[in-house]
Design a protein around this motif. Structure first.
Motif, PDB file in Angstrom:
ATOM      1  N   HIS A  61      40.271  26.932  26.662  1.00 48.83           N
ATOM      2  CA  HIS A  61      40.826  26.641  27.979  1.00 48.83           C
ATOM      3  C   HIS A  61      40.013  25.621  28.767  1.00 48.83           C
ATOM      4  O   HIS A  61      40.219  25.462  29.965  1.00 48.83           O
ATOM      5  CB  HIS A  61      40.929  27.928  28.807  1.00 48.83           C
ATOM      6  CG  HIS A  61      41.941  28.886  28.280  1.00 48.83           C
ATOM      7  ND1 HIS A  61      41.623  29.886  27.401  1.00 48.83           N
ATOM      8  CD2 HIS A  61      43.270  28.975  28.501  1.00 48.83           C
ATOM      9  CE1 HIS A  61      42.711  30.564  27.108  1.00 48.83           C
ATOM     10  NE2 HIS A  61      43.721  30.029  27.755  1.00 48.83           N
ATOM     11  N   ALA A  66      42.683  25.519  35.824  1.00 49.16           N
ATOM     12  CA  ALA A  66      43.312  26.802  36.164  1.00 49.16           C
ATOM     13  C   ALA A  66      43.197  27.784  35.003  1.00 49.16           C
ATOM     14  O   ALA A  66      42.898  28.960  35.200  1.00 49.16           O
ATOM     15  CB  ALA A  66      44.769  26.592  36.552  1.00 49.16           C
ATOM     16  N   GLY A  67      43.414  27.312  33.784  1.00 47.47           N
ATOM     17  CA  GLY A  67      43.295  28.170  32.608  1.00 47.47           C
ATOM     18  C   GLY A  67      41.871  28.642  32.390  1.00 47.47           C
ATOM     19  O   GLY A  67      41.623  29.797  32.026  1.00 47.47           O
ATOM     20  N   ALA A  69      39.579  28.937  34.773  1.00 47.73           N
ATOM     21  CA  ALA A  69      39.296  29.901  35.843  1.00 47.73           C
ATOM     22  C   ALA A  69      39.903  31.262  35.514  1.00 47.73           C
ATOM     23  O   ALA A  69      39.280  32.305  35.753  1.00 47.73           O
ATOM     24  CB  ALA A  69      39.842  29.389  37.175  1.00 47.73           C
ATOM     25  N   GLU A  70      41.088  31.267  34.929  1.00 48.99           N
ATOM     26  CA  GLU A  70      41.741  32.524  34.552  1.00 48.99           C
ATOM     27  C   GLU A  70      40.965  33.224  33.442  1.00 48.99           C
ATOM     28  O   GLU A  70      40.825  34.443  33.443  1.00 48.99           O
ATOM     29  CB  GLU A  70      43.188  32.261  34.119  1.00 48.99           C
ATOM     30  CG  GLU A  70      43.996  33.509  33.868  1.00 48.99           C
ATOM     31  CD  GLU A  70      44.106  34.424  35.095  1.00 48.99           C
ATOM     32  OE1 GLU A  70      44.074  35.660  34.907  1.00 48.99           O
ATOM     33  OE2 GLU A  70      44.197  33.919  36.227  1.00 48.99           O
ATOM     34  N   ARG A  71      40.430  32.457  32.499  1.00 46.21           N
ATOM     35  CA  ARG A  71      39.628  33.038  31.413  1.00 46.21           C
ATOM     36  C   ARG A  71      38.350  33.670  31.970  1.00 46.21           C
ATOM     37  O   ARG A  71      37.958  34.770  31.555  1.00 46.21           O
ATOM     38  CB  ARG A  71      39.288  31.974  30.368  1.00 46.21           C
ATOM     39  CG  ARG A  71      38.467  32.489  29.218  1.00 46.21           C
ATOM     40  CD  ARG A  71      39.220  33.496  28.394  1.00 46.21           C
ATOM     41  NE  ARG A  71      38.361  33.975  27.330  1.00 46.21           N
ATOM     42  CZ  ARG A  71      38.323  35.225  26.901  1.00 46.21           C
ATOM     43  NH1 ARG A  71      39.144  36.124  27.396  1.00 46.21           N
ATOM     44  NH2 ARG A  71      37.500  35.579  25.953  1.00 46.21           N
ATOM     45  N   LYS A  73      38.005  34.866  34.967  1.00 45.70           N
ATOM     46  CA  LYS A  73      38.471  36.060  35.685  1.00 45.70           C
ATOM     47  C   LYS A  73      38.757  37.209  34.710  1.00 45.70           C
ATOM     48  O   LYS A  73      38.406  38.364  34.976  1.00 45.70           O
ATOM     49  CB  LYS A  73      39.730  35.709  36.473  1.00 45.70           C
ATOM     50  CG  LYS A  73      40.221  36.786  37.378  1.00 45.70           C
ATOM     51  CD  LYS A  73      41.436  36.285  38.166  1.00 45.70           C
ATOM     52  CE  LYS A  73      42.016  37.375  39.026  1.00 45.70           C
ATOM     53  NZ  LYS A  73      43.184  36.912  39.778  1.00 45.70           N
ATOM     54  N   THR A  74      39.379  36.895  33.581  1.00 42.16           N
ATOM     55  CA  THR A  74      39.676  37.901  32.566  1.00 42.16           C
ATOM     56  C   THR A  74      38.387  38.514  32.011  1.00 42.16           C
ATOM     57  O   THR A  74      38.287  39.732  31.851  1.00 42.16           O
ATOM     58  CB  THR A  74      40.502  37.287  31.412  1.00 42.16           C
ATOM     59  OG1 THR A  74      41.717  36.777  31.958  1.00 42.16           O
ATOM     60  CG2 THR A  74      40.801  38.292  30.334  1.00 42.16           C
ATOM     61  N   LYS A 108      35.696  26.726  40.537  1.00 43.21           N
ATOM     62  CA  LYS A 108      36.484  26.582  41.767  1.00 43.21           C
ATOM     63  C   LYS A 108      36.125  25.290  42.490  1.00 43.21           C
ATOM     64  O   LYS A 108      36.994  24.565  42.961  1.00 43.21           O
ATOM     65  CB  LYS A 108      36.260  27.782  42.681  1.00 43.21           C
ATOM     66  CG  LYS A 108      37.109  27.759  43.919  1.00 43.21           C
ATOM     67  CD  LYS A 108      36.936  29.018  44.726  1.00 43.21           C
ATOM     68  CE  LYS A 108      37.841  28.991  45.954  1.00 43.21           C
ATOM     69  NZ  LYS A 108      37.682  30.192  46.762  1.00 43.21           N
TER      70      LYS A 108
END
Length: 121
Positions: A61, A66-67, A69-71, A73-74, A108
Motif C-alpha cells: 500500500h 489513503a491505503g 494510512a488504512e494499513r 490503522k489496521t 497524515k
C-alpha cells in the motif's frame, strides 16, 4: 475549507524510508545483543521498529497515501503482534504501537519520509 497537502505522496520515498529503518533496526538489534542483558529493552525497541516497517513495506500500500494510512490503522487495531526472539512481549507490543502511531502522524502530514538517517528522534 480542508487543508491541501502541499506535496504529492511519493510511494518510492516511503518504501526507501521503510527499508532504511529496517536496516537501521537490524543494526540496533545486533548492537543491543552484543551489550547483553542490560540492553534487552533496546533490542525489543529495535525489533518492534523492524516488525512495523517490514509489515508496512510488504503490505503493498505504499503507493497510495489513503491505503497506507488504512494499513497503519489496521495494524494499530490488532490485539497482539507475534514475533520470535524478543525478550518481553508487552514491551515489544508497546513499542510496535508507538512506532505505528509515529508513522500514522508522518503519513497524515506526509512528512518525515525523506529522513533516512540511521538515528532518528
Amino acid at each position: 475549507m480542508m487543508n491541501a497537502v502541499s506535496k504529492a505522496w511519493d510511494g518510492a520515498l516511503v518504501r526507501k524510508w521503510l527499508e532504511s529503518r529496517v536496516d537501521a533496526a537490524r543494526l540496533e538489534q545486533a548492537a543491543a545483543d552484543r551489550r547483553g542483558y542490560a540492553a534487552q529493552d533496546d533490542y525489543d525497541k529495535a525489533a518492534a521498529e523492524e516488525w512495523v516497517c517490514r509489515s508496512l513495506k510488504m503490505s503493498g500500500h505504499t503507493d497510495d497515501q489513503a491505503g497506507f494510512a488504512e494499513r497503519v490503522k489496521t495494524l494499530l487495531a490488532q490485539e497482539e503482534y507475534r514475533t520470535t526472539g524478543i525478550h518481553d512481549d508487552r514491551r515489544f507490543e508497546r513499542y510496535v504501537r508507538a512506532n505505528l502511531r509515529k508513522i500514522a502522524k508522518m503519513t497524515k502530514a506526509n512528512d518525515g519520509f525523506a529522513n533516512t538517517l540511521r538515528y532518528q528522534g
